[in-house]
Every structure is written in C-alpha cells, then in structure tokens.
Design a protein around this motif. Structure first.
Motif, short mmCIF file in Angstrom:
data_model
loop_
_atom_site.label_atom_id
_atom_site.label_comp_id
_atom_site.label_asym_id
_atom_site.label_seq_id
_atom_site.Cartn_x
_atom_site.Cartn_y
_atom_site.Cartn_z
N LEU A 77 0.83 -1.20 0.00
CA LEU A 77 0.00 0.00 0.00
C LEU A 77 0.87 1.26 0.00
O LEU A 77 0.57 2.23 -0.70
N ASP A 78 1.95 1.24 0.78
CA ASP A 78 2.85 2.40 0.84
C ASP A 78 3.60 2.61 -0.47
O ASP A 78 3.79 3.74 -0.90
N ALA A 79 4.04 1.53 -1.11
CA ALA A 79 4.87 1.62 -2.31
C ALA A 79 4.08 1.90 -3.58
O ALA A 79 4.62 2.44 -4.55
N ALA A 80 2.82 1.56 -3.59
CA ALA A 80 1.99 1.68 -4.80
C ALA A 80 1.63 3.12 -5.11
O ALA A 80 1.53 3.96 -4.21
N ASP A 81 1.42 3.39 -6.40
CA ASP A 81 0.86 4.68 -6.79
C ASP A 81 -0.64 4.55 -7.09
O ASP A 81 -1.36 5.53 -7.14
N THR A 82 -1.10 3.31 -7.27
CA THR A 82 -2.50 3.05 -7.58
C THR A 82 -3.01 1.92 -6.70
O THR A 82 -2.43 0.83 -6.69
N LEU A 83 -4.09 2.19 -5.96
CA LEU A 83 -4.71 1.19 -5.09
C LEU A 83 -6.08 0.85 -5.67
O LEU A 83 -6.89 1.75 -5.90
N ILE A 84 -6.31 -0.43 -5.87
CA ILE A 84 -7.61 -0.88 -6.38
C ILE A 84 -8.19 -1.84 -5.35
O ILE A 84 -7.71 -2.96 -5.19
N PHE A 85 -9.22 -1.37 -4.68
CA PHE A 85 -9.90 -2.15 -3.63
C PHE A 85 -11.21 -2.66 -4.21
O PHE A 85 -12.10 -1.89 -4.52
N ILE A 86 -11.31 -3.97 -4.35
CA ILE A 86 -12.54 -4.57 -4.85
C ILE A 86 -13.38 -4.91 -3.63
O ILE A 86 -13.05 -5.81 -2.86
N ASP A 87 -14.44 -4.17 -3.44
CA ASP A 87 -15.29 -4.25 -2.24
C ASP A 87 -16.71 -4.67 -2.64
O ASP A 87 -17.67 -3.95 -2.43
N LEU A 88 -16.81 -5.86 -3.23
CA LEU A 88 -18.11 -6.37 -3.63
C LEU A 88 -18.91 -6.80 -2.41
O LEU A 88 -18.33 -7.14 -1.37
N PRO A 89 -20.23 -6.81 -2.52
CA PRO A 89 -21.04 -7.32 -1.40
C PRO A 89 -20.66 -8.77 -1.08
O PRO A 89 -20.26 -9.53 -1.97
N TYR A 90 -20.80 -9.14 0.18
CA TYR A 90 -20.42 -10.48 0.61
C TYR A 90 -21.14 -11.57 -0.18
O TYR A 90 -20.53 -12.58 -0.55
N ALA A 91 -22.41 -11.40 -0.45
CA ALA A 91 -23.17 -12.42 -1.19
C ALA A 91 -22.53 -12.67 -2.56
O ALA A 91 -22.45 -13.82 -3.02
N VAL A 92 -22.06 -11.61 -3.19
CA VAL A 92 -21.43 -11.75 -4.51
C VAL A 92 -20.11 -12.50 -4.37
O VAL A 92 -19.80 -13.40 -5.16
N SER A 93 -19.32 -12.17 -3.36
CA SER A 93 -18.04 -12.87 -3.16
C SER A 93 -18.27 -14.35 -2.87
O SER A 93 -17.55 -15.21 -3.41
N TYR A 94 -19.25 -14.67 -2.03
CA TYR A 94 -19.56 -16.08 -1.75
C TYR A 94 -19.97 -16.79 -3.05
O TYR A 94 -19.55 -17.92 -3.30
N TRP A 95 -20.79 -16.13 -3.85
CA TRP A 95 -21.22 -16.73 -5.11
C TRP A 95 -20.02 -16.97 -6.03
O TRP A 95 -19.90 -18.03 -6.64
N LEU A 96 -19.10 -16.00 -6.13
CA LEU A 96 -17.96 -16.14 -7.02
C LEU A 96 -17.01 -17.26 -6.56
O LEU A 96 -16.46 -17.98 -7.39
N VAL A 97 -16.85 -17.43 -5.25
CA VAL A 97 -16.04 -18.55 -4.75
C VAL A 97 -16.73 -19.87 -5.10
O VAL A 97 -16.09 -20.83 -5.55
N THR A 98 -18.05 -19.92 -4.92
CA THR A 98 -18.81 -21.13 -5.24
C THR A 98 -18.73 -21.45 -6.73
O THR A 98 -18.52 -22.60 -7.12
N LYS A 99 -18.86 -20.42 -7.56
CA LYS A 99 -18.77 -20.60 -9.01
C LYS A 99 -17.40 -21.13 -9.39
O LYS A 99 -17.29 -22.05 -10.20
N ARG A 100 -16.34 -20.59 -8.79
CA ARG A 100 -14.98 -21.06 -9.06
C ARG A 100 -14.84 -22.53 -8.65
O ARG A 100 -14.24 -23.33 -9.36
N LEU A 101 -15.41 -22.89 -7.51
CA LEU A 101 -15.36 -24.27 -7.03
C LEU A 101 -16.09 -25.21 -8.00
O LEU A 101 -15.55 -26.25 -8.39
#
Length: 171
Positions: A77-101
């Motif tokens: 975080l200190d060294a970067a010039d660009t920070l990209i925080f992907i802050d999707l809703p939890y339900a979406v993240s759970y779905w994407l992990v399940t889809k990957r599985l």
C-alpha cells in the motif's frame, strides 16, 4: 499507473482484473499466492517470501494481486501509486467462490497453482470470507483513505464496475 496493488475479499475478481490490467498496460503481474505458496499448496519460508516481495517492490513497475502477510500488504500500500480495492457485497463474493469451485470440478481455474486443490482453496476462501468483516471494516476503510493520500484510489463495488474498470481507467 506504474505500481498497482489490487486487493479485496476472496472471490472478488482480483485475479481476473489484474490479468486484464497486465494485458492492457504491459506491466508484469505478480500474484501474492504464487510467491506465498509452493505448487503443492504449502507456504514458502517467510524469509524467502519477504526477499521475493521486496525485490518486486523495488522494481520500476508492477501489479500485485492479493493480500498475503499483513506487513507485506502494508508495504505494498505504501509503495503503490494506484490502489484498487474490490469491495463487492459479501453475497457476490460467496457466489464467485462457489462458481470457481463448481467450475474447478471440471477445469482448473486459470492461474490456479499447479498441484493445489481447488476444493481446499475454496474451503479456505469460505473461512476467510467469514472472518473478513473483522478486517474489511469501517476502520480499515478510514485507514485506506489516509494511506491513499497522493495516490490514485479506486474502490470497485459492483460486477459492472469490475467488468468496465480497464476500459474506463487504462488509456
């Protein structure tokens, strides 16, 4: 955009976005998982991880995708010039992990470490997702605002923002 860190909860699309960024910018992509873990899923020695991580941070440009040990995350975080925080809703993240599985039963996910179990990795992702509210909280977001002073901060909150990020921000 020369030193880019992409981070967020498991199953948030970090790897997919990072690959698109690397392709669009020509900047080398480093996945934290690939330096933190051996091909068989075992953690590398911390001194080896730190040496590789420090070497990446000292290079002229990089994209680093993932979280890893907290101290190295803070260094990124200190060294970067660009920070990209992907802050999707939890339900979406759970779905994407399940889809990957589910897809991983038939085809190993792109970029998945050779020899690593998609099932074990997905179960670990579920465990981490359960713990995420303790870390990705209001305090974290306030600290992120401070750390990002003088940097470019992008917070992605939806799949459509994720899908269009490269087209909207890479010239």
């Amino acid at each position: 955009m020369k030193k880019i860190v992409v981070f967020g909860k498991p199953g948030s699309g970090k790897s997919t976005l990072s690959k698109r960024l690397a392709l669009a910018t020509g900047i080398k992509l480093h996945a934290v998982d690939s330096i933190e873990f051996e091909a068989n899923g075992e953690r590398v020695d911390r001194a080896i991880y730190d040496k590789i991580h420090d070497s990446i941070l000292s290079s002229d440009d990089w994209i680093i995708d993932g979280f890893g040990p907290i101290a190295s995350f803070k260094q990124r975080l200190d060294a970067a010039d660009t920070l990209i925080f992907i802050d999707l809703p939890y339900a979406v993240s759970y779905w994407l992990v399940t889809k990957r599985l589910l897809k991983g039963v038939f085809v190993k996910p792109e970029g998945w470490p050779e020899g690593s179990s998609v099932l074990k990795g997905s179960l670990q992702s579920y465990k981490v997702l359960k713990l995420c509210p303790k870390f990705w909280n209001k305090d974290f977001k306030q600290n992120l605002e401070k750390v990002s002073a003088g940097k470019s901060l992008h917070v992605i909150r939806s799949i459509s923002e994720l899908d269009s990020f490269v087209e909207n921000y890479v010239v």
